[in-house]
Write a protein that holds these residues in place. Structure first.
Motif, mmCIF file in Angstrom:
data_model
loop_
_atom_site.group_PDB
_atom_site.id
_atom_site.type_symbol
_atom_site.label_atom_id
_atom_site.label_comp_id
_atom_site.label_asym_id
_atom_site.label_seq_id
_atom_site.Cartn_x
_atom_site.Cartn_y
_atom_site.Cartn_z
ATOM 1 N N GLY A 41 0.972 -1.153 0.069
ATOM 2 C CA GLY A 41 -0.171 -0.129 0.084
ATOM 3 C C GLY A 41 0.771 1.357 -0.556
ATOM 4 O O GLY A 41 0.315 2.332 -0.334
ATOM 5 N N ASP A 42 2.069 0.471 0.548
ATOM 6 C CA ASP A 42 3.478 2.598 0.576
ATOM 7 C C ASP A 42 3.224 3.168 -1.044
ATOM 8 O O ASP A 42 3.977 1.913 -1.834
ATOM 9 C CB ASP A 42 4.218 2.268 1.101
ATOM 10 N N HIS A 93 7.154 -1.155 -10.068
ATOM 11 C CA HIS A 93 7.883 0.410 -10.337
ATOM 12 C C HIS A 93 7.642 1.377 -12.163
ATOM 13 O O HIS A 93 7.387 0.320 -13.142
ATOM 14 C CB HIS A 93 9.650 -0.663 -10.699
ATOM 15 N N VAL A 94 7.324 2.177 -11.785
ATOM 16 C CA VAL A 94 6.712 3.244 -12.902
ATOM 17 C C VAL A 94 7.675 3.925 -13.554
ATOM 18 O O VAL A 94 8.101 5.169 -12.508
ATOM 19 C CB VAL A 94 5.297 3.629 -11.955
ATOM 20 N N SER A 114 -3.455 -1.700 -8.216
ATOM 21 C CA SER A 114 -1.972 -2.082 -7.831
ATOM 22 C C SER A 114 -1.811 -1.611 -6.574
ATOM 23 O O SER A 114 -1.326 -2.418 -5.584
ATOM 24 C CB SER A 114 -0.935 -2.713 -8.539
ATOM 25 N N LEU A 115 -2.121 -0.624 -6.051
ATOM 26 C CA LEU A 115 -1.388 0.011 -4.736
ATOM 27 C C LEU A 115 -1.640 -0.487 -3.183
ATOM 28 O O LEU A 115 -0.878 -0.851 -2.294
ATOM 29 C CB LEU A 115 -1.957 1.456 -4.797
ATOM 30 N N VAL A 119 4.055 -2.673 -2.873
ATOM 31 C CA VAL A 119 4.558 -1.185 -2.766
ATOM 32 C C VAL A 119 4.634 -0.512 -4.587
ATOM 33 O O VAL A 119 5.188 -1.039 -5.329
ATOM 34 C CB VAL A 119 6.220 -1.310 -2.412
ATOM 35 N N VAL A 120 4.170 0.725 -4.547
ATOM 36 C CA VAL A 120 4.053 1.102 -6.075
ATOM 37 C C VAL A 120 5.542 2.466 -5.481
ATOM 38 O O VAL A 120 5.198 4.104 -5.421
ATOM 39 C CB VAL A 120 3.171 1.640 -6.363
ATOM 40 N N VAL A 121 6.237 2.166 -6.763
ATOM 41 C CA VAL A 121 7.536 3.786 -6.492
ATOM 42 C C VAL A 121 6.863 3.871 -8.486
ATOM 43 O O VAL A 121 7.331 3.051 -9.233
ATOM 44 C CB VAL A 121 9.097 2.655 -7.001
#
Length: 177
Positions: A41-42, A93-94, A114-115, A119-121
């Motif tokens: 969720g981060d 990873h975006v 996805s969140l 972990v979404v960066v």
């Protein structure tokens, strides 16, 4: 050091800490230290000029999270999903560099789906992904001004929202030193 910037720079800032990173290896180590405090969720936003170390930091983060696949810049594919090899979260990873619009253009990537489990960066996410979460960590990487050593960077970690309490960001900044 310049204050955090971007559309949400003044909304809900809970903590900001600055540290100096002297080499790409230490930037990857900072990513591993960051992975130790991240959870599903981060949202992590990375800002810095080309070659600043955003992907190097994310590579360390992927190593710390124990994800599958080489973490490389997703510039041409826009996003890569790295599934976990252990019981931890996946890493999404975006690279939003080539995306011109705000969250509307990002919707095709389904980051909101996805969140919660990942972990979404997001590299180059300023003005594009802040609406995904009130709680996010913004990492700004700058070259050391006037320094002839190209590897030194000043890294500013700014937490937004209740998730990033002062103590957690401060502890992360101390780990990265």
């Amino acid at each position: 050091m310049e204050a955090p910037h971007g559309p949400a720079a003044d909304a809900g800032t809970t903590a900001a800490h600055t540290l100096t990173v002297d080499s790409p290896e230490l930037m990857a180590d900072l990513g591993r230290a960051l992975a130790a405090v991240l959870r599903p969720g981060d949202l992590v936003m990375l800002t810095g000029e080309l070659g600043a170390g955003k992907t190097t930091l994310t590579r360390g983060l992927g190593a710390g999270l124990g994800v599958r696949g080489a973490v490389t810049s997703p510039t041409f594919v826009i996003a890569r999903v790295h599934p976990p090899l252990t019981g931890g979260p996946a890493l999404v990873h975006v690279d939003a560099y080539r995306l011109g619009g705000g969250l509307d253009e990002m919707e095709d990537l389904d980051l909101d789906v996805s969140l919660p489990d990942s972990v979404v960066v997001v590299e180059w996410g300023d003005g594009k992904v802040e609406e995904l979460s009130d709680d996010r960590l913004h990492v700004v990487i700058d070259r050391v001004a006037g320094d002839t050593d190209d590897d030194r960077r000043v890294v500013t970690l700014t937490g937004y929202g209740s998730r990033w309490a002062e103590a957690e960001v401060a502890a992360l900044a101390r780990q990265g030193r």
